[in-house]
Design an enzyme around this catalytic site. Structure first.
Site, short mmCIF file in Angstrom:
data_model
loop_
_atom_site.label_atom_id
_atom_site.label_comp_id
_atom_site.label_asym_id
_atom_site.label_seq_id
_atom_site.Cartn_x
_atom_site.Cartn_y
_atom_site.Cartn_z
N PHE A 197 -86.67 -25.43 -58.87
CA PHE A 197 -86.09 -25.13 -60.36
C PHE A 197 -85.03 -24.10 -60.52
CE2 PHE A 197 -90.68 -26.74 -60.67
CZ PHE A 197 -90.52 -27.42 -61.72
N ALA A 198 -84.22 -24.52 -61.30
CA ALA A 198 -82.95 -24.06 -61.82
C ALA A 198 -83.08 -22.35 -61.91
CB ALA A 198 -82.06 -24.64 -62.52
N GLU A 252 -86.01 -16.96 -52.12
CA GLU A 252 -84.88 -17.37 -52.92
C GLU A 252 -83.77 -16.61 -52.40
OE1 GLU A 252 -87.44 -17.04 -54.79
OE2 GLU A 252 -88.03 -19.08 -55.13
N GLU A 288 -87.55 -24.46 -49.96
CA GLU A 288 -89.05 -24.07 -50.23
C GLU A 288 -89.68 -25.69 -50.28
OE1 GLU A 288 -88.39 -22.17 -53.60
OE2 GLU A 288 -88.06 -20.16 -52.57
N HIS A 340 -89.53 -22.76 -66.52
CA HIS A 340 -89.15 -24.10 -65.57
C HIS A 340 -88.39 -25.06 -66.38
CE1 HIS A 340 -92.42 -21.93 -63.14
NE2 HIS A 340 -92.03 -22.90 -62.24
#
Lengths: 322, 327
Positions: free
Chosen positions: A81-82, A58, A29, A127
């Site tokens: 972000f994880a 995702e 992204e 986040h």
């Protein structure tokens, strides 16, 4: 040795690997713009086919990465972000991590997932999370957690060249750091930890962004006459168990510093390995310095309260020395 | 489609595939009830025209992904009976050395990227295989087989969007068999025809009679040609019916959830019988040829079962192998 930024280390690794191997491509992204600047300039250099800007999607992109890897490419998939990994858990854990095994060793899965993890200042719970413990429990995935620019470049290059799925967790706060990185083609092998500082009294096993904090604490406590060794596992899977036990054997006292949550986390896992295999080396109970078991809060004083920091590390070292 | 427009060899090959799929799964059910098959078995009896028709237009270089109900697709793509059967019995000689079983058959060399235990799991993987094909500049196409249930998963929508956006050579084949597990499609899906969902992704959405193998074949051929011209993906909805339950042996733990007359009506439209009749109508395929094929399939299956039964279980230490290519 030239000093470069952590993010520049990512960019160098990506660019060098893409130049070296035409099957390497980037997908994610906003990789065109470079949401975290890591991929900035690569679109212009390598074009839209190999720097594949995706919709926010995702599960789709993680799964497309899996299929592309099986069909002979080496995708580097950015998950931003994880915590966004939760949207594609199936494709990472059930597919990428298991297809080789379920196919009796037929499937080839040279895919790298990159993401930014950890608390970087009031980003709140969705986040700020450390997500790798969830993947520690999912067999078939390798997990690399760079602690500085050199590790970032060396581990990412190793991950891209590896024939297995590797998840690379890049701490958001490390994005602002710089470090000495040897020029050129530097590979840091997966499964090899590093003694970042020698010392004879206590070993701090520090994961990712806790490494610089551990080094600062070690510096400070040396003035009080406490000799601290700092060991960086670099990859949690595969884990350099021999390297870890060797440094533990030399000090007999262990503090494990990890920003992940305490319950079911990496620190507990490392502690269990030491107890299983190195109990006789221990002169004191193992201490864990981790985040508390709540979602990471927004308000700054709450966030500091929940996260591990230098003060908590120092307290743990003093406690173990008492 | 008129059968006389298709070469005779192709017609006989389609027939062989359908009979193989039918007899393979009937044999499997018997073995299951004899306690010889570990785990779950999902059969697709009554749906044989879909895998046969689609895979007839693919080569070994093309890719497929399929579902937990994937035996038919895998066999149609060229999987051999012996290692198939051995895998289902958990034997060392199986396609996956006994680590995958019924729901996870993979043959890398045949482009079979896996049956998949997760509903919707294979759609993005096929999309990625098509992406690799497009990046490598070869003309391989990828087919994702999935059920009507998977069309409600996020991966369906994400995959179709990506494939259309990037004009990937991928064909999404929805094998609509009327049920997702134990729930009727009408009770789970907002649209009557899943093919209309293609419109939302700017690709052709084609409905075919999934019991008419030549109709499936023709639709797949058109979609493959389109994909190879670089015009992107197609969604094909093949309407068929699941004669058996979701999982073999389910009568032991779920009540009847389908009207018996519905099942009986579906059996009136057996895809194999329909095709046999079409073949007889051509005048150049003799019934004796079909009987010969059925006999050959029977013997090959007997050999496969014997091979699987005689094969050893894997050494237990092999459970620790094949996790990583570079441990």
């Amino acid at each position: 040795m030239p000093e470069i930024g952590f993010v520049e280390a990512i960019r160098q690794a990506l660019a060098e690997e893409m130049e070296r191997d035409p099957t390497v491509f980037i997908m994610g992204e906003d990789v065109k713009v470079g949401a975290f600047a890591a991929t900035r300039g690569l679109y212009e250099k390598f074009g839209a086919a190999r720097v594949r800007n995706t919709p926010i999607s995702e599960a789709g992109i993680a799964g497309a990465g899996v299929g592309a890897a099986m069909a002979g490419m080496r995708p580097v998939v950015e998950i931003e972000f994880a915590s966004f990994f939760y949207c594609c858990f199936d494709q990472v854990c059930n597919q990428a991590g298991k297809l080789r095994y379920m196919s009796g060793g037929q499937a080839r899965m040279p895919i790298t997932f990159r993401c930014v993890y950890g608390a970087m200042g009031s980003a709140a719970a969705q986040h700020s999370e450390v997500v790798y413990p969830q993947f520690l429990s999912a067999p078939g995935l390798k997990i690399a957690i760079p602690s500085g620019a050199a590790e970032m470049k060396g581990l990412l290059k190793a991950a891209i060249r590896d024939d297995d799925p590797v998840l690379v967790f890049e701490h958001g706060r490390l994005g602002f750091t710089r470090g000495e990185v040897p020029a050129g083609d530097v590979i840091m092998p997966l499964g090899k930890g590093a003694v970042k500082r020698a010392g004879n009294d206590v070993t701090i096993i520090a994961v990712g962004a806790m490494v610089p904090k551990a080094l600062a604490v070690a510096e400070e406590l040396e003035k009080e006459g406490i000799g601290i060794a700092v060991w960086d596992p670099r990859t949690l899977v595969p884990l350099d168990e021999d390297g870890m036990l060797e440094v533990v054997a030399n000090t007999g006292r262990v503090v494990i510093a990890d920003e992940g949550h305490r319950r079911g986390g990496a620190a507990g896992d490392l502690a269990a390995i030491i107890i299983d295999q190195g109990f006789d080396y221990l002169n004191a109970p193992i201490k864990r310095v981790t985040a508390l078991d709540v979602p990471i809060p927004f308000s700054p004083p709450l966030e500091s309260y929940v996260l591990p920091d230098e003060e908590k590390l120092k307290a743990a070292v003093r406690e173990i020395m008492a | 489609m008129d059968a006389s427009a298709v070469p005779k060899e192709k017609l006989l090959s389609l027939y062989r595939t359908m009979v193989t799929n039918r007899r393979f799964e009937e044999t499997l059910s018997n073995l299951f009830f004899q306690g010889q098959i570990p785990g779950f078995v999902h059969v697709s009896i009554g749906e044989e025209a879909v895998p046969a028709g689609v895979c007839a237009v693919l080569t070994d270089k093309d890719y497929i992904t399929t579902t937990h109900r994937g035996h038919g697709h895998v066999l149609a793509k060229g999987a051999q009976l012996k290692p198939m059967m051995a895998e289902l019995l958990g034997k060392r000689t199986g396609y996956c050395k006994g680590k995958g079983g019924s729901m996870h058959i993979v043959s890398y060399s045949l482009g079979i990227f896996g049956a998949n235990g997760i509903v919707g799991g294979g759609l993005p993987i096929a999309t990625g295989a098509a992406l690799a094909s497009s990046l490598r500049g070869n003309d391989a196409v990828a087919v994702a087989f999935f059920g009507d249930g998977a069309s409600n998963e996020g991966t369906f929508h994400e995959s179709l969007n990506l494939a259309s956006l990037w004009k990937l050579p991928v064909i999404y084949v929805c094998q609509n068999n009327g049920y997702g597990e134990f729930t009727a499609t009408a009770d789970s899906t907002s649209v009557k025809d899943i093919a209309v969902r293609a419109q939302g992704y700017d690709m052709p959405g084609v409905i075919v009679d999934g019991n008419d193998v030549l109709a499936v074949y023709e639709a797949a051929k058109t979609a493959v040609e389109r994909a190879k011209r670089g015009q992107g993906p197609t969604l094909i909805e093949a309407k068929t019916y699941r004669w058996e339950g979701h999982v073999v042996g389910e009568q032991a733990f779920v009540p009847d959830y389908r009207p018996p007359e519905e099942i009986a009506a579906a059996k009136q439209r057996c895809p194999i019988q329909l095709f046999a009749k079409q073949l007889a109508d051509t005048g150049f395929v003799e019934p004796a040829e079909l009987e010969r094929i059925a006999g050959e399939v029977e013997r090959a299956l007997e050999e496969a079962v014997a091979f699987a039964q005689a094969s050893p279980f894997p050494e237990v230490e092999s459970a620790l192998e094949d996790v990583f290519a570079n441990p």
